[in-house]
Design an enzyme around this catalytic site. Sequence first.
Site, mmCIF file in Angstrom:
data_model
loop_
_atom_site.group_PDB
_atom_site.id
_atom_site.type_symbol
_atom_site.label_atom_id
_atom_site.label_comp_id
_atom_site.label_asym_id
_atom_site.label_seq_id
_atom_site.Cartn_x
_atom_site.Cartn_y
_atom_site.Cartn_z
ATOM 1 C CG ASP A 170 -9.258 -0.791 -23.930
ATOM 2 O OD1 ASP A 170 -10.337 -0.809 -24.536
ATOM 3 O OD2 ASP A 170 -8.568 -1.795 -23.718
ATOM 4 N NE ARG A 201 -6.435 -5.249 -21.644
ATOM 5 C CZ ARG A 201 -6.772 -4.169 -22.364
ATOM 6 N NH1 ARG A 201 -6.068 -3.064 -22.228
ATOM 7 N NH2 ARG A 201 -7.791 -4.196 -23.193
ATOM 8 N N PRO A 241 0.805 -1.223 0.000
ATOM 9 C CG PRO A 241 -0.837 -1.567 1.622
ATOM 10 C CD PRO A 241 0.467 -2.109 1.134
ATOM 11 C CD GLU A 264 -0.128 -6.526 10.711
ATOM 12 O OE1 GLU A 264 0.092 -5.301 10.587
ATOM 13 O OE2 GLU A 264 -1.275 -7.020 10.669
#
Length: 276
Positions: free
Chosen positions: A173, A158, A94, A121
């Site tokens: 896209d 992709r 994160p 953790e």
Amino acid sequence: MTDPPPAPLHFSLLTLFPELLRPFTQEALLGRAVANGLLRFDLHDLREHAGNRWRKVDDSPYGGGAGMVIRVDVVERALVALPERPDEIILLTPAGARFDQKMAEELSEKRHLALLCGRYEGFDARVETLVTREISVGDYVMMGGEAAAACIVEAVSRLRPGVIGDEQSWRDDSYSSGLLDYPEYTRPAEWQGQGVPEVLQGGNHAAIVRWRRDRALERTLARRPDLLPTAGLTSGDSATLLTLGVSRGQLQELGAPPLAIKKQRKRSGKIQTDPV
């Protein structure tokens, strides 16, 4: 003499739960790309590098606190055991840089990517010295890095030639074009009182291209206006944005070019200029 096929993009996925990712790499377009030699996946169980008979890879944190932390020496052994040195060793965390389409395009040019999937953790902070970059897939916390790794694998894979067949498909896209994608329609032409826009059924290719660009601008303005300053706006886009309620001052803030001016022409003895 034909050129040899490009080497497959190689992913090394280091995780405590390789069976979570194995089916993902074997099905649908990814599985087909592997069969066609376009992609390669190696799954590495961190427990195999635990260094003890209990296959224990974590320990309690120094200073106390809840949860367990994955040991740095375990990760080092797992990376050293890779058969070849990756171009990038990516820690999924994160605290990492936000993953986006530009990053996906950059990574798709690499030869070998190693992704470290955490649990509990997370990793000992010293693992950060072993990686080339840290990536986050969003401002939220999950139970492990496997789902984040799957997101990155799909977004990057992709973009490799041949994986999804039609390269123009991904170039149009959302985010690849700089804007959110335009709305798509298919049969039936009428459903519960909602019809398909006539322009899409008329066969005028130029009109369809303009309609799609205008609708992409409309969606982006309504949902993600923060994308507009870097979307490569044209003078035609400026005209569309004006009809959508954007002021001329706001156009300047977005970095949109001024409206194009038609060539000067004489009318009743006077010079007249008309904006496009």
